[in-house]
Write an enzyme that holds these catalytic residues in place. Structure first.
Site, PDB file in Angstrom:
ATOM      1  N   CYS A  13      -2.686   1.036   8.960  1.00  0.00           N
ATOM      2  CA  CYS A  13      -2.151   0.074   9.923  1.00  0.00           C
ATOM      3  C   CYS A  13      -0.838   0.578  10.527  1.00  0.00           C
ATOM      4  O   CYS A  13      -0.656   0.571  11.734  1.00  0.00           O
ATOM      5  CB  CYS A  13      -1.950  -1.285   9.265  1.00  0.00           C
ATOM      6  SG  CYS A  13      -3.491  -2.183   9.002  1.00  0.00           S
TER       7      CYS A  13
ATOM      8  N   GLU B 150       4.248  -7.318  13.774  1.00  0.00           N
ATOM      9  CA  GLU B 150       5.128  -6.293  13.213  1.00  0.00           C
ATOM     10  C   GLU B 150       6.199  -5.863  14.216  1.00  0.00           C
ATOM     11  O   GLU B 150       5.937  -5.693  15.399  1.00  0.00           O
ATOM     12  CB  GLU B 150       4.315  -5.072  12.787  1.00  0.00           C
ATOM     13  CG  GLU B 150       3.292  -5.339  11.691  1.00  0.00           C
ATOM     14  CD  GLU B 150       3.922  -5.691  10.353  1.00  0.00           C
ATOM     15  OE1 GLU B 150       5.128  -5.441  10.177  1.00  0.00           O
ATOM     16  OE2 GLU B 150       3.193  -6.212   9.482  1.00  0.00           O
TER      17      GLU B 150
ATOM     18  N   ARG C 125      -1.407   4.404  -0.744  1.00  0.00           N
ATOM     19  CA  ARG C 125      -1.616   3.943  -2.124  1.00  0.00           C
ATOM     20  C   ARG C 125      -3.059   4.164  -2.546  1.00  0.00           C
ATOM     21  O   ARG C 125      -3.348   4.410  -3.730  1.00  0.00           O
ATOM     22  CB  ARG C 125      -1.248   2.456  -2.212  1.00  0.00           C
ATOM     23  CG  ARG C 125      -1.523   1.802  -3.542  1.00  0.00           C
ATOM     24  CD  ARG C 125      -1.161   0.318  -3.510  1.00  0.00           C
ATOM     25  NE  ARG C 125      -1.877  -0.406  -2.471  1.00  0.00           N
ATOM     26  CZ  ARG C 125      -3.118  -0.895  -2.611  1.00  0.00           C
ATOM     27  NH1 ARG C 125      -3.774  -0.726  -3.746  1.00  0.00           N
ATOM     28  NH2 ARG C 125      -3.688  -1.565  -1.621  1.00  0.00           N
TER      29      ARG C 125
ATOM     30  N   HIS D  29      -0.590  -8.248  11.616  1.00  0.00           N
ATOM     31  CA  HIS D  29      -1.304  -8.317  10.346  1.00  0.00           C
ATOM     32  C   HIS D  29      -1.828  -9.735  10.124  1.00  0.00           C
ATOM     33  O   HIS D  29      -1.140 -10.715  10.457  1.00  0.00           O
ATOM     34  CB  HIS D  29      -0.377  -7.949   9.189  1.00  0.00           C
ATOM     35  CG  HIS D  29      -0.453  -6.510   8.806  1.00  0.00           C
ATOM     36  ND1 HIS D  29       0.658  -5.687   8.778  1.00  0.00           N
ATOM     37  CD2 HIS D  29      -1.495  -5.737   8.424  1.00  0.00           C
ATOM     38  CE1 HIS D  29       0.285  -4.468   8.398  1.00  0.00           C
ATOM     39  NE2 HIS D  29      -1.015  -4.480   8.175  1.00  0.00           N
TER      40      HIS D  29
END
Length: 214
Positions: free
Chosen positions: A141, A78, A88, A165
């Site tokens: 994360c 990332e 979510r 990831h």
């Protein structure tokens, strides 16, 4: 050199988290760097406390947090973490922040100090798919990537931090048609290559500036 590598515990009704499984299988030393392995909870707040305590205790030169990104085909280092918690789903403690700032005195975003393009190239050289990602989402994360960058900004200016990831592993997609997956052995190979690229990198540091599921 000491590199602290963390992996999240399983979440969202999964029985396994490939991030943690891969971290536990990493060598004790990579390219001359001592690898310190740490399991962390998929919980807003608590994950930061656990990592912060480990940094204080072990005094690593680099922190690399590993997390699961179901639906991704490649291993994805990332680039950026954002100052936003917007979940979510609930975390493992039932927390589900919506549109919340992580730190009111933090920058809008922080860029990683890690040589992510060299890391991607190292993973690709092992015959595995990898790509730079420009979004770590807004779940735990992103939270832990941002948390480490905040500590670097406020407390540990010589520390380097970043996030990688990884995809689902095959066991997770038996009942998930059309979802990409990678073997745990290949994830371990890819992470080992990425960490070796960190340990051997001669690139200049990327400076932190204010203005990434899981």
């Amino acid at each position: 050199m000491k590199i602290l590598v963390t992996g999240f515990d399983p979440f969202d009704k999964e029985k396994i988290n490939p991030a943690l499984e891969a971290v536990q299988r990493l060598p004790e030393e990579i390219a001359g760097a001592k690898i310190i392995k740490l399991e962390i909870p998929t919980v807003f707040g608590q994950a930061g406390i656990v990592v912060g305590n480990a940094i204080e205790l072990n005094k690593p030169d680099v922190v690399v947090n590993i997390g699961q990104a179901g639906g991704r085909f490649a291993i994805t280092p990332e680039k950026v973490a954002i100052n936003l918690a917007d979940a979510r789903i609930a975390d493992n403690a039932g927390n589900q922040p919506l549109d919340e700032t992580i730190f009111t005195d933090g920058q809008t975003a922080y860029f990683t100090q890690l040589p992510i393009k060299a890391m991607v190239a190292a993973i690709n050289a092992k015959g595995l798919p990898a790509a730079v990602s420009y979004t770590a989402g807004s779940f735990v994360c992103n939270y832990i990537m941002y948390y480490v960058q905040y500590l670097i900004d406020k407390k540990y200016p010589n520390l380097k931090g970043g996030f990688i990831h990884v995809p689902f592993i095959f066991e997770q997609v038996v009942t998930k048609p059309q979802q990409p997956a990678m073997s745990i052995n290949d994830i371990v190979i890819g992470l080992t290559a990425a960490i070796a690229a960190i340990a051997t990198s001669g690139q200049e540091d990327i400076k932190i500036v204010g203005g990434t599921e899981h």
